[in-house]
Design a protein around this motif. Structure first.
Motif, PDB file in Angstrom:
ATOM      1  N   CYS A 174       0.831  -1.217   0.000  1.00 53.62           N
ATOM      2  CA  CYS A 174       0.000   0.000   0.000  1.00 53.62           C
ATOM      3  C   CYS A 174       0.859   1.257   0.000  1.00 53.62           C
ATOM      4  CB  CYS A 174      -0.918  -0.003   1.220  1.00 53.62           C
ATOM      5  SG  CYS A 174      -1.941   1.478   1.383  1.00 53.62           S
ATOM      6  N   ASN A 175       0.551   2.170  -0.937  1.00 50.68           N
ATOM      7  CA  ASN A 175       1.307   3.431  -1.013  1.00 50.68           C
ATOM      8  C   ASN A 175       0.559   4.613  -0.417  1.00 50.68           C
ATOM      9  OD1 ASN A 175      -0.669   3.950  -2.902  1.00 50.68           O
ATOM     10  ND2 ASN A 175       0.729   4.302  -4.627  1.00 50.68           N
ATOM     11  N   GLY A 176      -0.603   4.344   0.191  1.00 50.63           N
ATOM     12  CA  GLY A 176      -1.342   5.399   0.881  1.00 50.63           C
ATOM     13  C   GLY A 176      -2.065   6.377  -0.013  1.00 50.63           C
ATOM     14  N   CYS A 177      -2.352   5.994  -1.265  1.00 48.98           N
ATOM     15  CA  CYS A 177      -2.998   6.935  -2.199  1.00 48.98           C
ATOM     16  C   CYS A 177      -4.453   7.204  -1.840  1.00 48.98           C
ATOM     17  CB  CYS A 177      -2.894   6.426  -3.625  1.00 48.98           C
ATOM     18  SG  CYS A 177      -3.893   4.953  -3.983  1.00 48.98           S
ATOM     19  N   ALA A 195     -16.119   0.603   4.060  1.00 49.80           N
ATOM     20  CA  ALA A 195     -15.432  -0.420   4.850  1.00 49.80           C
ATOM     21  C   ALA A 195     -13.944  -0.124   5.003  1.00 49.80           C
ATOM     22  CB  ALA A 195     -15.621  -1.793   4.201  1.00 49.80           C
ATOM     23  N   ILE A 196     -13.379   0.681   4.076  1.00 50.12           N
ATOM     24  CA  ILE A 196     -11.950   0.962   4.078  1.00 50.12           C
ATOM     25  C   ILE A 196     -11.704   2.394   4.539  1.00 50.12           C
ATOM     26  CG2 ILE A 196      -9.852   1.084   2.672  1.00 50.12           C
ATOM     27  CD1 ILE A 196     -11.140  -0.906   0.752  1.00 50.12           C
ATOM     28  N   GLU A 197     -10.735   2.571   5.408  1.00 57.24           N
ATOM     29  CA  GLU A 197     -10.323   3.900   5.850  1.00 57.24           C
ATOM     30  C   GLU A 197      -8.811   4.007   5.778  1.00 57.24           C
ATOM     31  OE1 GLU A 197     -12.126   5.607   9.395  1.00 57.24           O
ATOM     32  OE2 GLU A 197     -13.523   3.927   9.446  1.00 57.24           O
ATOM     33  N   MET A 198      -8.324   5.244   5.698  1.00 56.52           N
ATOM     34  CA  MET A 198      -6.892   5.478   5.725  1.00 56.52           C
ATOM     35  C   MET A 198      -6.469   5.701   7.172  1.00 56.52           C
ATOM     36  SD  MET A 198      -6.327   5.089   2.594  1.00 56.52           S
ATOM     37  CE  MET A 198      -4.549   5.395   2.668  1.00 56.52           C
ATOM     38  N   VAL A 199      -5.560   4.880   7.657  1.00 63.44           N
ATOM     39  CA  VAL A 199      -5.078   4.961   9.031  1.00 63.44           C
ATOM     40  C   VAL A 199      -3.557   5.068   8.997  1.00 63.44           C
ATOM     41  CG1 VAL A 199      -4.983   3.844  11.282  1.00 63.44           C
ATOM     42  CG2 VAL A 199      -7.017   3.578   9.845  1.00 63.44           C
ATOM     43  N   ASN A 200      -3.051   6.204   9.489  1.00 59.33           N
ATOM     44  CA  ASN A 200      -1.603   6.440   9.485  1.00 59.33           C
ATOM     45  C   ASN A 200      -0.991   6.225   8.105  1.00 59.33           C
ATOM     46  OD1 ASN A 200      -1.552   7.055  12.245  1.00 59.33           O
ATOM     47  ND2 ASN A 200      -1.303   4.910  12.810  1.00 59.33           N
ATOM     48  N   GLY A 201      -1.699   6.718   7.093  1.00 57.00           N
ATOM     49  CA  GLY A 201      -1.162   6.678   5.741  1.00 57.00           C
ATOM     50  C   GLY A 201      -1.311   5.353   5.021  1.00 57.00           C
ATOM     51  N   ALA A 208      -4.100   1.999   3.887  1.00 59.41           N
ATOM     52  CA  ALA A 208      -5.488   1.568   3.782  1.00 59.41           C
ATOM     53  C   ALA A 208      -5.736   0.401   4.735  1.00 59.41           C
ATOM     54  CB  ALA A 208      -5.800   1.152   2.353  1.00 59.41           C
ATOM     55  N   LYS A 209      -6.852   0.453   5.443  1.00 59.06           N
ATOM     56  CA  LYS A 209      -7.203  -0.628   6.369  1.00 59.06           C
ATOM     57  C   LYS A 209      -8.682  -0.979   6.213  1.00 59.06           C
ATOM     58  CE  LYS A 209      -3.810   0.173  10.061  1.00 59.06           C
ATOM     59  NZ  LYS A 209      -3.151  -1.137   9.924  1.00 59.06           N
ATOM     60  N   LEU A 210      -8.973  -2.262   6.275  1.00 58.13           N
ATOM     61  CA  LEU A 210     -10.356  -2.720   6.301  1.00 58.13           C
ATOM     62  C   LEU A 210     -10.840  -2.597   7.743  1.00 58.13           C
ATOM     63  CD1 LEU A 210     -12.803  -4.039   4.939  1.00 58.13           C
ATOM     64  CD2 LEU A 210     -11.753  -6.272   5.427  1.00 58.13           C
ATOM     65  N   THR A 211     -11.480  -1.478   8.055  1.00 59.62           N
ATOM     66  CA  THR A 211     -11.848  -1.192   9.442  1.00 59.62           C
ATOM     67  C   THR A 211     -13.203  -1.775   9.835  1.00 59.62           C
ATOM     68  OG1 THR A 211     -12.769   0.945   8.757  1.00 59.62           O
ATOM     69  CG2 THR A 211     -10.473   0.912   9.515  1.00 59.62           C
ATOM     70  N   ARG A 212     -14.064  -2.062   8.843  1.00 61.94           N
ATOM     71  CA  ARG A 212     -15.369  -2.648   9.134  1.00 61.94           C
ATOM     72  C   ARG A 212     -15.593  -3.850   8.220  1.00 61.94           C
ATOM     73  NH1 ARG A 212     -19.207   0.109  12.325  1.00 61.94           N
ATOM     74  NH2 ARG A 212     -20.345  -1.832  11.950  1.00 61.94           N
ATOM     75  N   GLU A 213     -15.306  -5.036   8.735  1.00 66.70           N
ATOM     76  CA  GLU A 213     -15.495  -6.241   7.937  1.00 66.70           C
ATOM     77  C   GLU A 213     -16.958  -6.446   7.581  1.00 66.70           C
ATOM     78  OE1 GLU A 213     -13.765  -9.487  10.042  1.00 66.70           O
ATOM     79  OE2 GLU A 213     -11.697  -8.873   9.582  1.00 66.70           O
ATOM     80  N   ASP A 214     -17.880  -6.039   8.487  1.00 67.39           N
ATOM     81  CA  ASP A 214     -19.303  -6.217   8.219  1.00 67.39           C
ATOM     82  C   ASP A 214     -19.828  -5.246   7.175  1.00 67.39           C
ATOM     83  OD1 ASP A 214     -18.835  -4.158  10.055  1.00 67.39           O
ATOM     84  OD2 ASP A 214     -20.824  -4.318  10.933  1.00 67.39           O
ATOM     85  N   TYR A 215     -18.993  -4.246   6.790  1.00 65.32           N
ATOM     86  CA  TYR A 215     -19.379  -3.325   5.718  1.00 65.32           C
ATOM     87  C   TYR A 215     -18.887  -3.810   4.351  1.00 65.32           C
ATOM     88  CZ  TYR A 215     -20.774   0.453   8.952  1.00 65.32           C
ATOM     89  OH  TYR A 215     -21.391   1.229   9.897  1.00 65.32           O
ATOM     90  N   TRP A 230       0.599  16.727  -2.606  1.00 67.90           N
ATOM     91  CA  TRP A 230      -0.638  15.947  -2.718  1.00 67.90           C
ATOM     92  C   TRP A 230      -0.407  14.611  -2.025  1.00 67.90           C
ATOM     93  CZ3 TRP A 230      -5.278  17.552  -4.278  1.00 67.90           C
ATOM     94  CH2 TRP A 230      -6.261  16.593  -4.462  1.00 67.90           C
ATOM     95  N   PRO A 231      -1.403  14.032  -1.338  1.00 69.63           N
ATOM     96  CA  PRO A 231      -2.759  14.524  -1.119  1.00 69.63           C
ATOM     97  C   PRO A 231      -2.797  15.621  -0.058  1.00 69.63           C
ATOM     98  CG  PRO A 231      -2.446  12.467   0.051  1.00 69.63           C
ATOM     99  CD  PRO A 231      -1.188  12.694  -0.746  1.00 69.63           C
ATOM    100  N   VAL A 232      -3.962  16.208   0.114  1.00 68.92           N
ATOM    101  CA  VAL A 232      -4.109  17.272   1.106  1.00 68.92           C
ATOM    102  C   VAL A 232      -5.055  16.877   2.244  1.00 68.92           C
ATOM    103  CG1 VAL A 232      -3.589  19.127  -0.509  1.00 68.92           C
ATOM    104  CG2 VAL A 232      -5.952  18.394  -0.230  1.00 68.92           C
ATOM    105  N   GLN A 233      -5.875  15.863   2.037  1.00 73.42           N
ATOM    106  CA  GLN A 233      -6.791  15.450   3.094  1.00 73.42           C
ATOM    107  C   GLN A 233      -6.020  14.835   4.264  1.00 73.42           C
ATOM    108  OE1 GLN A 233     -10.066  15.694   3.615  1.00 73.42           O
ATOM    109  NE2 GLN A 233     -10.526  16.774   1.713  1.00 73.42           N
ATOM    110  N   ILE A 234      -6.345  15.243   5.479  1.00 68.47           N
ATOM    111  CA  ILE A 234      -5.666  14.732   6.659  1.00 68.47           C
ATOM    112  C   ILE A 234      -5.766  13.209   6.726  1.00 68.47           C
ATOM    113  CG2 ILE A 234      -5.589  14.746   9.191  1.00 68.47           C
ATOM    114  CD1 ILE A 234      -6.747  17.588   9.096  1.00 68.47           C
ATOM    115  N   LYS A 235      -6.911  12.654   6.368  1.00 70.67           N
ATOM    116  CA  LYS A 235      -7.108  11.213   6.451  1.00 70.67           C
ATOM    117  C   LYS A 235      -6.239  10.447   5.453  1.00 70.67           C
ATOM    118  CE  LYS A 235     -11.242   9.525   6.874  1.00 70.67           C
ATOM    119  NZ  LYS A 235     -12.671   9.236   6.612  1.00 70.67           N
ATOM    120  N   LEU A 236      -5.837  11.085   4.363  1.00 75.04           N
ATOM    121  CA  LEU A 236      -5.135  10.378   3.295  1.00 75.04           C
ATOM    122  C   LEU A 236      -3.628  10.577   3.296  1.00 75.04           C
ATOM    123  CD1 LEU A 236      -7.528  11.043   0.262  1.00 75.04           C
ATOM    124  CD2 LEU A 236      -7.541   9.135   1.872  1.00 75.04           C
ATOM    125  N   VAL A 237      -3.153  11.663   3.877  1.00 75.15           N
ATOM    126  CA  VAL A 237      -1.734  11.998   3.757  1.00 75.15           C
ATOM    127  C   VAL A 237      -0.863  11.003   4.537  1.00 75.15           C
ATOM    128  CG1 VAL A 237      -1.691  13.565   5.741  1.00 75.15           C
ATOM    129  CG2 VAL A 237      -0.097  13.909   3.866  1.00 75.15           C
TER     130      VAL A 237
END
Length: 233
Positions: free
Chosen positions: A13-16, A27-33, A35-42, A118-125
């Protein structure tokens, strides 16, 4: 239950953040740069995220996982779309501005962007992006760039820019900002927020991050009014 679900290779993962944007279920969120599957039920196991990944970091696997909860996904989407009533930040109003003809030259040169990364979003950088070293950091509520006309020249110029909205993202940015401040040679911190109360979330997160990082660097808070004025700095 045993079912098909996605698997994310964090080493690749390159954090794009493209997979998180492609996942309609959230179901996927960016955590510390990363990608993580944070909700398996999603995760519905259909793999809309797979073709979005430019480094082939996502694949399918068959394993024990919670069943896909479509009702929970729909409820989460509805909650995200519906902002809490009564917040002054959601009050509608028209802003009238008087413009003279001389303010808009027929052959005016286009305004140059001052964005330098780039990127500029806090969640994605990514936390350890090389452009953070020696940087003057700008953390801004995303509405500020629209409200304040000279935002690029006055705030983005010569700074590394991170933007977010704590109300819409529904996350606490403090942990991510702490990691950025603690792990990089940040020279200064500028926080630009709107005057509305809900924007206090981004200010508080930045203050807590600065304290938790143990760094002593110059910092300032700038507040922008909804009609585009600097209220204090």
């Amino acid at each position: 239950m045993i079912r098909k679900i996605i698997k994310i290779d964090e080493e690749k993962c390159n954090g794009c953040g493209k997979c998180a944007a492609a996942c309609h279920e959230g179901a996927i969120e960016m955590v510390n740069g990363k990608a993580k599957l944070t909700r398996e039920d999603y995760c519905d196991g259909l793999g809309d995220c797979l073709p979005a990944c430019p480094v082939d970091a996502i694949s399918f696997e068959e394993r024990e996982a919670p069943a896909y909860d479509e009702a929970a996904v729909l409820a989460a989407k509805k909650a995200k779309e519906k902002l809490p009533c009564g917040c002054p930040g959601t009050n509608s109003k028209a802003i009238r501005r008087e413009h003279s003809a001389c303010e808009i030259p027929a052959a005016a040169a286009p305004v140059q962007s001052r964005l330098s990364q780039w990127p500029v979003q806090i969640k994605l950088v990514p936390v350890n992006a090389p452009y953070f070293n020696g940087a003057h950091l700008l953390v801004a509520a995303d509405c500020t760039a629209y409200a304040y006309g000279n935002f690029h020249n006055e705030f983005i110029r010569n700074r590394i820019t991170l933007v977010g909205c704590p109300k819409l993202d529904m996350v606490d940015y403090a942990e991510k900002l702490t990691a950025i401040l603690a792990n990089n040679d940040i020279k200064s911190l500028t926080v630009v927020r709107m005057e509305v109360p809900c924007c206090g979330g981004i200010e508080n997160a930045a203050k807590r991050a600065l304290q938790a990082s143990g760094k002593f660097i110059p910092w300032q808070i700038v507040t922008v009014s909804t009609d585009g004025r600097i209220l204090d700095r």
